[in-house]
Design an enzyme around this catalytic site. Structure first.
Site, PDB file in Angstrom:
ATOM      1  N   ASN A   1      -4.313   7.997   5.583  1.00 28.89           N
ATOM      2  CA  ASN A   1      -3.203   7.405   6.364  1.00 28.89           C
ATOM      3  C   ASN A   1      -2.350   6.744   5.162  1.00 28.89           C
ATOM      4  O   ASN A   1      -1.134   6.400   5.523  1.00 28.89           O
ATOM      5  CB  ASN A   1      -3.639   6.384   7.244  1.00 28.89           C
ATOM      6  CG  ASN A   1      -4.782   5.325   6.804  1.00 28.89           C
ATOM      7  OD1 ASN A   1      -5.978   5.799   6.932  1.00 28.89           O
ATOM      8  ND2 ASN A   1      -4.657   4.363   6.181  1.00 28.89           N
TER       9      ASN A   1
ATOM     10  N   ARG B   1       0.809  -1.363   0.122  1.00 30.48           N
ATOM     11  CA  ARG B   1      -0.061   0.083  -0.086  1.00 30.48           C
ATOM     12  C   ARG B   1       1.026   1.255  -0.095  1.00 30.48           C
ATOM     13  O   ARG B   1       0.670   2.263  -0.772  1.00 30.48           O
ATOM     14  CB  ARG B   1      -1.085   0.245   1.209  1.00 30.48           C
ATOM     15  CG  ARG B   1      -1.952  -1.050   1.145  1.00 30.48           C
ATOM     16  CD  ARG B   1      -2.791  -1.339   0.063  1.00 30.48           C
ATOM     17  NE  ARG B   1      -3.334  -0.054  -0.146  1.00 30.48           N
ATOM     18  CZ  ARG B   1      -4.065   0.347  -1.337  1.00 30.48           C
ATOM     19  NH1 ARG B   1      -3.873  -0.377  -2.437  1.00 30.48           N
ATOM     20  NH2 ARG B   1      -4.513   1.647  -1.591  1.00 30.48           N
TER      21      ARG B   1
ATOM     22  N   CYS C   1       1.787   7.302  10.190  1.00 32.48           N
ATOM     23  CA  CYS C   1       0.931   8.233   9.770  1.00 32.48           C
ATOM     24  C   CYS C   1       0.118   9.085  10.760  1.00 32.48           C
ATOM     25  O   CYS C   1      -0.107  10.306  10.527  1.00 32.48           O
ATOM     26  CB  CYS C   1      -0.197   7.321   8.896  1.00 32.48           C
ATOM     27  SG  CYS C   1      -0.941   5.923   9.646  1.00 32.48           S
ATOM     28  N   THR C   2       0.069   8.472  11.877  1.00 34.40           N
ATOM     29  CA  THR C   2      -0.970   8.804  12.951  1.00 34.40           C
ATOM     30  C   THR C   2       0.058   9.984  13.624  1.00 34.40           C
ATOM     31  O   THR C   2      -0.306  11.020  14.104  1.00 34.40           O
ATOM     32  CB  THR C   2      -1.240   7.768  13.945  1.00 34.40           C
ATOM     33  OG1 THR C   2      -0.303   7.133  14.162  1.00 34.40           O
ATOM     34  CG2 THR C   2      -2.458   7.172  13.335  1.00 34.40           C
TER      35      THR C   2
ATOM     36  N   THR D   1      -1.199   0.518  20.226  1.00 32.97           N
ATOM     37  CA  THR D   1      -0.757   1.502  19.425  1.00 32.97           C
ATOM     38  C   THR D   1       0.389   2.022  20.302  1.00 32.97           C
ATOM     39  O   THR D   1       0.432   2.257  21.673  1.00 32.97           O
ATOM     40  CB  THR D   1      -1.546   2.550  19.128  1.00 32.97           C
ATOM     41  OG1 THR D   1      -0.776   3.718  18.549  1.00 32.97           O
ATOM     42  CG2 THR D   1      -2.156   2.964  20.534  1.00 32.97           C
ATOM     43  N   LYS D   2       1.560   2.604  19.685  1.00 30.98           N
ATOM     44  CA  LYS D   2       2.817   3.372  20.428  1.00 30.98           C
ATOM     45  C   LYS D   2       2.593   4.887  19.976  1.00 30.98           C
ATOM     46  O   LYS D   2       3.849   5.332  20.105  1.00 30.98           O
ATOM     47  CB  LYS D   2       3.994   2.569  20.000  1.00 30.98           C
ATOM     48  CG  LYS D   2       4.275   0.986  20.414  1.00 30.98           C
ATOM     49  CD  LYS D   2       5.668   0.564  20.430  1.00 30.98           C
ATOM     50  CE  LYS D   2       5.490  -1.027  20.506  1.00 30.98           C
ATOM     51  NZ  LYS D   2       6.899  -1.863  20.173  1.00 30.98           N
TER      52      LYS D   2
END
Length: 342
Positions: free
Chosen positions: A317, A11, A154-155, A212-213
């Protein structure tokens, strides 16, 4: 002209290539090679046709083992051992490491062994990488001697510019984040085995909490935020675009109009092209194929007791992150060039 190779053509790898041709940066960056284990015809097909981003505006053909896009011929390799790739022979300046399998610095140095000058990783990496960059916030820290760099996540790219703005104007005391993330290819179409029991479940039928980190990622970019944030993440049954619900306690007293005004000015100024701002009643699909890292949804800004602020941020994202990969690669080359000029 920067000569780059893409390792891992999933992707993000495909988004990087397509974003290059759509962004106007093609005059600065040339994709010389792609290393991907999939069959050439599948590579060609998924470059030309994409469920999320639509049909590619360029003609894509296979000729003599190369991927031809317009007048460009891109060499294809199908090598599982990165140390055996001919990056030196091809004079590769930067490898976009997008396979998802080479995460730690030591593993990514296989590209350096193969002759590449630098590596830019498309995901968070170990602490021992030379730099972790969120373009627009800390890309000025890049140095000529950096060989292995992470482009964060992306976050992280979505939320860090906003936290940076809020802290510089009002002082950030603490925060809590919920990432509402589209489904990813580490999930299942129907129930199937996975080490994470929640990810054994069908992605299209549930909202699925995942680890999530992100909070630690924020600290790495903004050391002042150490121990100030915590985050959770859920995956939702959409194929692209992510929302981030962030609650922040600020030192200074504010109201909705002050918060929105400051973020709107940041989007027009320092973070132009990286941070967006909208006051329209939009939904997630409206941000599909958006090249910015983050878009503030001003209609959802809330303030409680003058200090607790809730924001909703949007990001593509895939596409936004792919565009930042291109920006960071150019910043890496500029840092190298600046030293050679001196």
């Amino acid at each position: 002209m920067i000569r780059v190779a893409i390792n891992g053509y999933g992707r993000i790898g495909r988004s990087i290539l397509r974003a290059l041709y759509e962004s106007g940066k093609r005059q600065q960056i040339q994709i010389v090679a792609i290393n991907e284990l999939a069959k050439p015809e599948a590579i060609r097909h998924l470059t030309q046709y994409d469920t999320t981003h639509g049909r590619f505006g360029q003609t894509v053909e296979l000729q003599e083992g190369k991927l031809h896009i317009g007048d460009d011929a891109i060499a294809l390799f199908h090598q599982s051992d990165a140390t055996k790739l001919p990056w030196g022979e091809l004079d590769i300046d930067i490898v976009f490491e997008a396979s998802g399998s080479l995460i730690e610095r030591e593993a990514c140095e296989a590209h350096i062994i193969s002759g590449a000058k630098q590596v830019l990783i498309s995901h968070p990496s170990s602490q021992d990488v030379d730099a972790t960059i969120v373009y627009g916030v800390n890309h000025h820290l890049l140095a000529a001697e950096h060989t292995v760099v992470s482009n964060a996540s992306c976050t992280t790219n979505c939320i860090v510019p906003v936290i940076d703005v809020l802290d510089s104007h009002f002082g950030v005391i603490s925060g809590a984040i919920t990432t509402i993330h589209s489904a990813m290819n580490d999930q299942q179409v129907i129930d199937a085995y996975h080490d994470d029991l929640r990810r054994t479940r069908a992605a299209g039928q549930s909202i699925i909490p995942v680890d999530t980190k992100l909070a630690r990622g924020i600290e790495r970019i903004l050391p002042k935020m150490k121990d100030k944030f915590e985050a959770i993440s859920v995956r939702v049954p959409t194929i692209n675009v992510t929302a981030i619900d962030v609650s922040v306690t600020l030192r200074d007293r504010v109201d909705i109009s002050i918060i929105n005004s400051v973020l709107q000015q940041a989007a027009k100024g320092r973070f132009d092209g990286i941070l967006g701002y909208t006051d329209e009643p939009l939904v997630s699909c409206d941000f599909n194929h958006d090249p910015r890292s983050s878009i503030v949804d001003a209609t959802q800004t809330r303030v409680s007791d003058g200090h607790l602020v809730k924001l909703l941020l949007w990001c593509d994202n895939e596409w936004g992150f792919a565009n930042r990969m291109l920006d960071t690669s150019l910043a890496m080359i500029r840092a190298k060039s600046a030293k050679s000029v001196k």
